[in-house]
Design a protein around this motif. Structure first.
Motif, PDB file in Angstrom:
ATOM      1  N   PHE A 107       0.831  -1.203   0.000  1.00 37.87           N
ATOM      2  CA  PHE A 107       0.000   0.000   0.000  1.00 37.87           C
ATOM      3  C   PHE A 107       0.869   1.258   0.000  1.00 37.87           C
ATOM      4  N   ALA A 108       1.971   1.220   0.739  1.00 38.25           N
ATOM      5  CA  ALA A 108       2.860   2.385   0.784  1.00 38.25           C
ATOM      6  C   ALA A 108       3.478   2.662  -0.577  1.00 38.25           C
ATOM      7  N   SER A 109       3.927   1.613  -1.253  1.00 37.94           N
ATOM      8  CA  SER A 109       4.531   1.838  -2.568  1.00 37.94           C
ATOM      9  C   SER A 109       3.504   2.386  -3.549  1.00 37.94           C
ATOM     10  N   SER A 110       2.272   1.896  -3.472  1.00 34.23           N
ATOM     11  CA  SER A 110       1.252   2.415  -4.389  1.00 34.23           C
ATOM     12  C   SER A 110       0.889   3.852  -4.047  1.00 34.23           C
ATOM     13  N   MET A 111       0.971   4.222  -2.769  1.00 36.33           N
ATOM     14  CA  MET A 111       0.685   5.611  -2.388  1.00 36.33           C
ATOM     15  C   MET A 111       1.682   6.584  -2.996  1.00 36.33           C
ATOM     16  N   ILE A 112       2.949   6.195  -3.045  1.00 39.70           N
ATOM     17  CA  ILE A 112       3.940   7.145  -3.558  1.00 39.70           C
ATOM     18  C   ILE A 112       4.048   7.097  -5.081  1.00 39.70           C
ATOM     19  N   LEU A 113       3.720   5.964  -5.679  1.00 40.21           N
ATOM     20  CA  LEU A 113       3.843   5.853  -7.129  1.00 40.21           C
ATOM     21  C   LEU A 113       2.633   6.356  -7.891  1.00 40.21           C
ATOM     22  N   ASN A 114       1.442   6.213  -7.350  1.00 41.32           N
ATOM     23  CA  ASN A 114       0.227   6.481  -8.119  1.00 41.32           C
ATOM     24  C   ASN A 114       0.138   7.889  -8.704  1.00 41.32           C
ATOM     25  N   PHE A 131      -9.445   4.742  -4.504  1.00 42.05           N
ATOM     26  CA  PHE A 131      -8.716   3.987  -3.477  1.00 42.05           C
ATOM     27  C   PHE A 131      -7.547   4.804  -2.939  1.00 42.05           C
ATOM     28  N   GLN A 132      -6.852   5.519  -3.820  1.00 45.13           N
ATOM     29  CA  GLN A 132      -5.746   6.385  -3.402  1.00 45.13           C
ATOM     30  C   GLN A 132      -6.227   7.430  -2.400  1.00 45.13           C
ATOM     31  N   ASN A 133      -7.379   8.041  -2.691  1.00 47.95           N
ATOM     32  CA  ASN A 133      -7.933   9.048  -1.773  1.00 47.95           C
ATOM     33  C   ASN A 133      -8.243   8.439  -0.411  1.00 47.95           C
ATOM     34  N   ILE A 134      -8.788   7.231  -0.397  1.00 50.16           N
ATOM     35  CA  ILE A 134      -9.101   6.552   0.872  1.00 50.16           C
ATOM     36  C   ILE A 134      -7.821   6.271   1.642  1.00 50.16           C
TER      37      ILE A 134
END
Length: 116
Positions: free
Chosen positions: A9-16, A84-87
């Motif tokens: 989840f952390a990696s997707s938060m910074i990459l998205n 999902f990113q916003n959540i």
């Protein structure tokens, strides 16, 4: 939450944010034109970036899935990646992620996750 899930989840938060900003190139638009001209039936891609859809293709087979839909494998719940990113950001306002290595394929090596 398991450490693997936190890192994912952390990696997707910074990459998205960056990943979502990519735009189609001339090759994507050429395939769109070929579809419009009925010269091809489908675009089959290994990419997960959604650029064929952004270019306007309608018939795309994504062999490795997509980074723009999040699906629960246990219950088939599906949510748009941006929603999902916003959540994630709302639920984890104090999260900090440190990364040393963002790879060309969109993967990231997370060195530390705090407060997830």
């Amino acid at each position: 939450m398991a450490m693997g899930s936190r890192r994912s989840f952390a990696s997707s938060m910074i990459l998205n944010p960056e990943f979502s900003s990519f735009l189609p190139n001339q090759n994507h638009y050429t395939l769109k034109q070929l579809e419009d001209d009925q010269k091809i039936l489908y675009v089959i891609t290994q990419n997960v970036d959604g650029l064929h859809y952004k270019a306007g293709n309608k018939k795309v087979v994504e062999m490795h899935g997509t980074a723009f839909r999040v699906i629960c494998l246990g219950c088939d719940y599906e949510i748009d990646r941006h929603e999902f990113q916003n959540i994630l950001e709302e639920m984890n306002p104090n999260t900090t992620v440190e990364s040393q290595d963002v790879r060309p394929d969109g993967d990231v090596e997370i060195s530390e996750v705090r407060s997830f």
